[in-house]
Design a protein around this motif. Structure first.
Motif, short mmCIF file in Angstrom:
data_model
loop_
_atom_site.label_atom_id
_atom_site.label_comp_id
_atom_site.label_asym_id
_atom_site.label_seq_id
_atom_site.Cartn_x
_atom_site.Cartn_y
_atom_site.Cartn_z
N UNK A 910 0.77 -1.29 0.25
CA UNK A 910 0.10 0.11 0.02
C UNK A 910 0.80 1.22 -0.07
N UNK A 911 0.60 2.28 -0.84
CA UNK A 911 1.26 3.49 -0.74
C UNK A 911 0.06 4.58 -0.82
N UNK A 912 0.23 5.70 0.08
CA UNK A 912 -0.72 6.62 0.25
C UNK A 912 0.03 7.87 0.49
N UNK A 913 -0.70 9.08 0.04
CA UNK A 913 -0.38 10.33 0.47
C UNK A 913 -1.79 11.14 0.57
N UNK A 914 -1.45 11.96 1.69
CA UNK A 914 -2.33 12.74 2.39
C UNK A 914 -2.10 14.31 2.52
N UNK A 915 -2.66 15.11 2.30
CA UNK A 915 -2.52 16.58 2.38
C UNK A 915 -3.60 17.19 3.51
#
Length: 917
Positions: A910-915
């Motif tokens: 799993x690879x995730x990005x959040x802002x």
């Protein structure tokens, strides 16, 4: 020019207990001049503490040990927020906005105090102070361990495992029927007609503040309890406004390497479809979805948004909200699959030596949490949670099929789509009436809709010489379409009044609690199976183009097939198989907490409970109804002795019961590919006696070492077993007069490196382990004598007269090591390696001289990396199931074990990005 300093420390739920403090120290700097701010006074409001920076700008204050964060506000300077969960040494740098004179006056500075609920330090602090034996895991620890849902969170706790392939949680070897799940203390429904508890995998960690696991009973819990009460505390946000968006990618190594990842026709990428039983379903072929499997993408991902804000008004009232919405999906595929059966001598391995399964799941979740504090004494809270969970699977079995009675050239394909919708609504209130009394209440309305529309199954036979497949025609049900629907509604209420003797609510000699609880549940279940009965044998078919056979042009008695279902009237009409269940519980309880000394405290309670459960059904087996009611007085006792300020010795004992579930008592048949289940109307509750002893040591803030022992004695335990008959159906019985389990648990959480500087750095380790021995009587005569219904009885032929509990592993271990570092500018890095192992456990008890079916133990290893580039951007990565063990189920026999089920799940990335705005 005067400036204001505000220190915000978020407040947890330990307000009734004496507060333990820690030393918080650091230096206050003017960032522009890089000089310390020396000799300045400030006051901590509400804690009656005054402090002053020395000539070097250094300060020291004593603050609650569950500090969450500090926020520094000074007019003319930018706001500084610092997390205190990993350090108690805090240097603060004031960054000027439009500031010219460089002078600061802190003589009127004010500090307001609140506490955190979800930090590891706070939850351990609550555990230390609680009279009850309870363990908790909060959102901070869940993030560190890369946990994505409540089921995985609970499985990180001592003595807990998840059953592979089902999502069921076993606590101390006791499965679904012995556990009880709640949300904020109010009961949760189950989305599955076969289960008592809701699937914890449905709850993503975004909506969880913390999870409490109570392995000992107290009178506020529902008494249908044997293993544990799992209580989820939903997210409550107190702080300045924030808004966050995120997206991610999920990959399974098996699924993405599948050249042709296929699923059934119908559901879309979000998992939704609207499929109903067609009108005149037996008069023609009007089904919507294709029998032909469809190629789908194995690349999955998700996205989420969440935000919250709180407001404080001039009159002292507060309002806050938190909302989140998320969508996640995942594709899975198993490799090297085997699914077969073995005879009593371990010979004649019949079944499927080639077993594959492609699956795709989605979870859409929305939550809104609101709170309003009229003042410090009167608080309201409202929660609404909506969960839509879907699963698709395409299973193919190649090998021996008993119904064909020919050779090992059979082929079964089953395509299943299931949609579960759960809607939870709660309203809760807390009211402090005066310094010595308080009132708490809670109301909930829960609704569940479970739908299995158009499950597809076909049975074929391969002619190895010609390479052609023919449709099996020995039984009308060998090709079928199945529809299932469940609707459940539940209303619950909790009322509780507490008052003290010999002191106030914070410091008292005794506290007395009286309460009332009510629960009303209604469930309606409906199922229809449409059998595609062939009118001739030897029909050659392409397995990937079954629509060429099953269509309207080939329908009819004078053509290739007809459609049959349950209870047809000969005119095209039919009646569904149904059952309806109702459960009512009325409860009154009294509990007394008494402090014999400043070290010894006792908690004695009695729960008076009246229960009535009824069910009526109309199925292919019979038409009937059944009910039982009972009144129970259920005592509980908990003792805590403070050996030192950092050590506790605890003891708890109680009496509870375990209820049969609706589906287990209805005469309904559910057919899986390799197993067939049916109910037993004569099933009745079992009675449980529980005892625990535990020693705890809390060396430092956020650390614990504990060791405990437990024992359980169960009268008339309920087990799932194979009926001694030609059909070999599986049913549910009170299998003996007694059963017991004894065991020990160990937990260690320790920081082995702790650099408390302005850039804090820490290495922590965690370990928990549980060892258990269980045994129960298996009595064929008891089952036969107690299961008379409509002139028929259930026959069993247990291989052993005594055996262990199903689902009980002798040894369960969890271990993790984490490294974390934070930087002044808001960046952070956290890496965790987590390991889990459980030993062999019984899946099904042996019958007909065969040994038990046993799920072999295996280990898992996960790596989790979480980072923040700055205060706005986060990037996370996880690699799970790195060992990719072979998951085996074996049939134990006198001449050795034989594998009956085997596969590999593959690695999950799993690879995730959040802002965060």
């Amino acid at each position: 020019m005067k400036r204001n300093l505000t220190l915000l420390l978020l407040l947890g739920s330990a307000a009734l207990f004496a507060q333990t403090n820690i030393k918080l120290e650091g230096t206050l700097f003017d960032q522009k001049s890089n000089q310390p701010i020396s000799g300045k006074n400030f006051t901590i409001e509400g804690l009656n503490i005054q402090a002053k920076t020395d000539e070097k700008g250094h300060y020291e204050v004593s603050v609650p040990d569950d500090v969450y964060q500090i926020e520094l506000k000074v007019d003319g300077y930018q706001i500084i927020t610092k997390s205190l969960t990993d350090t108690d040494a805090v240097n603060l740098y004031l960054q000027p906005e439009d500031f010219k004179d460089g002078k600061i006056d802190l003589s009127t500075a004010v500090v307001t105090a609140t506490k955190s609920k979800s930090s590891e330090a706070n939850l351990l602090n609550l555990q230390k102070k609680s009279i009850k034996i309870v363990e908790s895991i909060g959102s901070a620890e869940l993030e560190r361990k890369g946990v994505s849902d409540a089921a995985s969170a609970v499985a990180k706790m001592a003595g807990v495992t998840k059953q592979e392939g089902s999502g069921d949680v076993f606590v101390r070897g006791l499965g679904d029927r012995y556990n009880y799940t709640s949300l904020n203390g109010l009961p949760l429904p189950s989305e599955n007609p076969s289960n008592k508890n809701i699937k914890l995998e449905l709850f993503p960690t975004d909506i969880i503040e913390y999870i409490s696991l109570s392995k000992t009973f107290n009178v506020r819990m529902m008494a249908d309890f044997g293993g544990a009460n799992i209580d989820i505390a939903s997210k409550l946000y107190e702080g300045k406004g924030f808004f966050e968006i995120g997206t991610g990618l999920n990959l399974n190594s098996n699924a993405i390497s599948e050249k042709d990842f296929k699923l059934q026709d119908g559901p879309n990428w979000f998992g939704f479809q609207n499929t109903k039983i067609p009108a005149n379903a037996t008069n023609g072929y009007f089904f919507k979805n294709s029998f032909n499997p469809q190629t789908k993408s194995a690349v999955a991902g998700g996205f989420n948004v969440k935000g919250g804000k709180s407001y404080k008004f001039d009159n002292g009232s507060k309002f806050g909200f938190f909302a989140s919405a998320s969508f996640d999906n995942s594709a899975q595929s198993i490799e090297n699959g085997i699914a077969r059966t073995v005879d009593a001598e371990g010979k004649n391995l019949k079944g499927f030596n080639d077993y594959t399964k492609n699956s795709y799941s989605t979870n859409t979740t929305g939550m809104v949490n609101l709170y309003y504090d009229f003042n410090a004494n009167n608080k309201l809270r409202a929660n609404s949670i909506f969960i839509n969970n879907t699963t698709q699977s395409l299973q193919e079995y190649k090998g021996f099929i008993r119904d064909l009675a020919e050779d090992d050239n059979g082929f079964i394909r089953r395509a299943t789509y299931e949609k579960n919708q759960v809607f939870v609504n709660q309203l809760l209130g807390d009211h402090k009436l005066n310094s010595r009394s308080e009132f708490h209440w809670g109301l909930s309305y829960n609704a569940v809709n479970q739908d299995m529309p158009d499950r597809l199954q076909n049975t074929m036979r391969l002619n190895k010489q010609s390479g052609q497949y023919t449709l099996a025609s020995q039984d009308a049900s060998l090709s079928n379409r199945y529809f299932q629907k469940l609707n459940e509604n539940e209303i619950s209420a909790n009322l509780e009044y507490n008052f003290t003797l010999g002191g106030d609510l914070k410091d008292y000699k005794a506290k007395i609690s009286v309460g009332y609880q009510a629960r009303h549940k209604e469930r309606d279940f409906e199922a229809n199976q449409f059998n595609l009965k062939l009118t001739q044998s030897g029909i050659v078919v392409d397995p990937n183009n079954l629509d060429a056979i099953f269509n309207q042009s080939n329908f009819g008695y004078d053509k290739l097939y007809t459609i049959e279902t349950f209870d047809m009237d000969g005119k095209g009409g039919y009646r569904s198989q149904t059952y309806t269940g109702q459960k009512d519980i009325q409860v009154g309880f009294v509990e007394i907490e008494y402090n014999f000394t400043d070290r010894l405290t006792a908690l004695l309670g009695v729960r008076a409970e009246y229960l009535k459960q009824s069910i009526d059904w109309y199925t292919a087996l019979s038409k009937g109804k059944n009910s039982f009611d009972q009144f129970e007085l259920l005592p509980s006792l908990a003792l805590r002795y403070k050996l030192t300020d950092k050590q506790n010795l605890r003891f708890a004992t109680s009496k509870t019961y375990t209820l049969p579930q609706f589906k287990e008592t209805a005469m309904f048949v559910y057919e899986d590919v390799t197993e067939t289940f049916r109910g037993n109307p004569m099933l009745y509750p079992s009675t449980n006696y529980n005892a625990d002893i535990k020693w705890e040591w809390f060396p430092k803030n956020g650390e614990v070492v504990s060791f405990g022992g437990f024992g359980k004695y169960i009268q008339d335990p309920i087990n799932t077993t194979t009926i001694a008959s030609s059909s070999n159906d599986i049913s549910y019985v009170n299998s003996g007069d007694w059963g017991y389990a004894v065991g020990a648990e160990l937990e260690v959480r320790k920081a082995i490196y702790d650099n408390k500087t302005s850039n804090p750095e820490q290495i922590t380790v965690g370990l928990n382990a549980a060892y258990m021995y269980s045994n129960q009587e298996l009595n064929n005569d008891k089952v036969y004598e107690e299961t008379l219904f409509n002139g028929q009885r259930i026959n069993t032929n247990f291989t052993n007269k005594e055996d262990a509990f199903t689902g009980a592993s002798d040894l369960i271990t969890n271990a993790d090591i984490s490294y974390s570092k934070k930087w002044e500018q808001g960046g952070s890095l956290m890496a965790t390696v987590a390991y889990n192992y459980f030993s062999d456990r019984i899946y099904a008890l042996g019958t007909e001289t065969r040994g038990n079916q046993v799920d072999k133990g295996f280990s898992t290893l996960d790596f989790i990396l979480r980072s923040r580039l700055n205060k706005n951007i986060g990037i996370n990565f996880s690699a799970k199931n790195l060992l990719n063990p072979t998951i085996d189920r074996v049939q134990e026999n006198s001449n050795g074990d034989a594998i009956t089920l085997s596969y590999k799940k593959g690695l999950n990335f799993n690879l995730s990005v959040n802002y965060q705005f």
